[in-house]
Design a protein around this motif. Structure first.
Motif: not given
Length: 436
Positions: A166-168, A186-187, A222-225
């Motif tokens: 996941t992006p940071e 998000l890609i 998406m959940l993590n973000m």
């Protein structure tokens, strides 16, 4: 400039210049920069922060053409004030313009290196080299300057998109972005599944192969973000989301009872039925961005767009009917396009403002490393002024002549005349700016 209720400086909305300035124009105008609100923000906020943090490496990501000028203005100030830091640039525009950028002698005084293509692994390796003092020759995808020479390292194949995490965004002060809420990118794929538009440079950047991140991975991202960064909105920044994939993502979100707000880029395909649009709306899709380019079938066919004029209005109506906002972009002056054909596009935009929320109109640009550039005669282009290596005037892209239709200069003029159609949806002002 004003102050927030907590005493923090708040800068008013700042609008960047038009996107396709030539690199030559940007470089020649850099010395004139400095007496603007953006430069004031850099000197008063960014530079003091950098001096306090003392980073060994500073990165600037350049995603859109209209970020080029201000990115180099930022780079110039950083190199003057934070000279110890290694300054690296990257992003789609850097990959696309790497040859032009590295050919300018002034560039070695603005930056130390640039990363082309995918940068996840190279950026980490570059940071390790800066930290340990190791040679930069081991860093893939890196272009750097050494003793007046330009060094180009080999480009490695990217990691699989399904191997990435996941992006940071943990270390960013997200609450300070004046967007009325946290909006993060998000890609979920690499490359464009269509990949046939003859004017497009991005398929050269990403290659012809398309790779999709698995839908369960996307939903977990998406959940993590949302959980980690308080993300209110997610922008799926894929080149284009296929209708079938939009449906699969929406079904996954709905079936799990999740609550997201997201937008994406897509093509105007008839597969976006009323049922699919309603499903996307239930899954939290609030906006879709389309590249219409022209409302004339001959021009669309010549472009290789693969969409039908007869589907444009029904598809837009399907989204609007489902409560999803739409954004469209158009280009004026594609080779051999006539004033009458441009008029059809203008009339469509004028008469159907209820079908889109935002619209951007700009002049066509003939860029290198495209199908148009490789086979200009196939598209009615009789001459390309390749001897103008630094590109032409204020506008990036090759100047050209055509056997019929609007000339390069006429398309520029007509695009300026139609700029009044450009509309932008204002984002809500933040209710407050909480403390750090």
């Amino acid at each position: 400039m004003k102050r927030s209720p907590r005493g923090r400086k708040c800068y008013k909305k700042y609008e960047f210049e038009a996107g396709y300035q030539s690199i030559h124009h940007i470089m020649s105008s850099l010395p004139k920069h400095g007496d603007n609100e953006f430069a004031s923000f850099l000197k008063e906020d960014v530079i003091p922060w950098l001096k306090k943090e003392g980073p060994g490496i500073v990165g600037i990501s350049i995603v859109f053409p209209n970020q080029l000028s201000k990115s180099f203005e930022l780079a110039k100030i950083i190199k003057q004030q934070v000279a110890w830091a290694h300054l690296v640039i990257g992003g789609p525009q850097v990959t696309k313009l790497a040859e032009d950028l590295s050919s300018f002698p002034e560039m070695s005084g603005l930056i130390d290196s640039m990363i082309v293509s995918n940068g996840e692994k190279p950026l980490n390796m570059l940071a390790d080299c800066i930290k340990t003092g190791s040679t930069l020759s081991t860093v893939p995808n890196l272009i750097y300057f050494k003793e007046g020479k330009v060094i180009r390292n080999p480009v490695d194949a990217p990691q699989s998109i399904n191997e990435l995490t996941t992006p940071e965004f943990q270390d960013l002060h997200l609450h300070r972005y004046l967007l009325g809420g946290v909006i993060l990118p998000l890609i979920t794929s690499r490359g464009c599944y269509w990949g046939k538009c003859v004017f497009c440079t991005y398929r050269e950047i990403h290659g012809r192969k398309t790779e999709f991140r698995k839908i369960p991975h996307v939903v977990e991202d998406m959940l993590n973000m949302k959980k980690r960064f308080g993300c209110s909105y997610i922008h799926l920044v894929d080149d284009a989301m296929p209708p079938k994939r939009c449906g699969a993502l929406s079904n996954e979100i709905v079936s799990r009872g999740l609550d997201f707000k997201w937008k994406c880029n897509a093509r105007l395909e008839k597969a976006f039925t009323p049922e699919l649009c309603r499903l996307m709306a239930r899954a939290g899709c609030y906006k879709v961005v389309f590249g219409l380019e022209s409302y004339n079938q001959r021009v669309l066919d010549l472009m290789g767009k693969g969409i039908r004029v007869k589907h444009v209005k029904p598809v837009l109506k399907n989204f609007v009917g489902a409560g999803i906002k739409t954004s469209i972009s158009c280009m004026i002056g594609f080779p051999t396009e006539t004033a009458e054909e441009v008029e059809k596009t203008r009339r469509f935009l004028e008469e159907n403002k209820d079908l889109y929320t935002t619209c951007v109109v700009q002049a066509f640009n003939l860029e290198g490393e495209t199908e148009l550039d490789r086979n200009p005669e196939k598209f009615g282009i009789t001459r390309v002024f390749r001897e103008e290596k630094e590109r032409h005037g204020r506008r990036y892209g090759y100047r050209y002549e055509t056997k019929k239709g609007l000339s390069w200069e006429e398309s520029e003029k007509m695009a300026r005349e139609l700029q009044y159609i450009n509309t932008w949806e204002d984002l809500p002002e933040p209710e407050a700016l909480p403390g750090d």
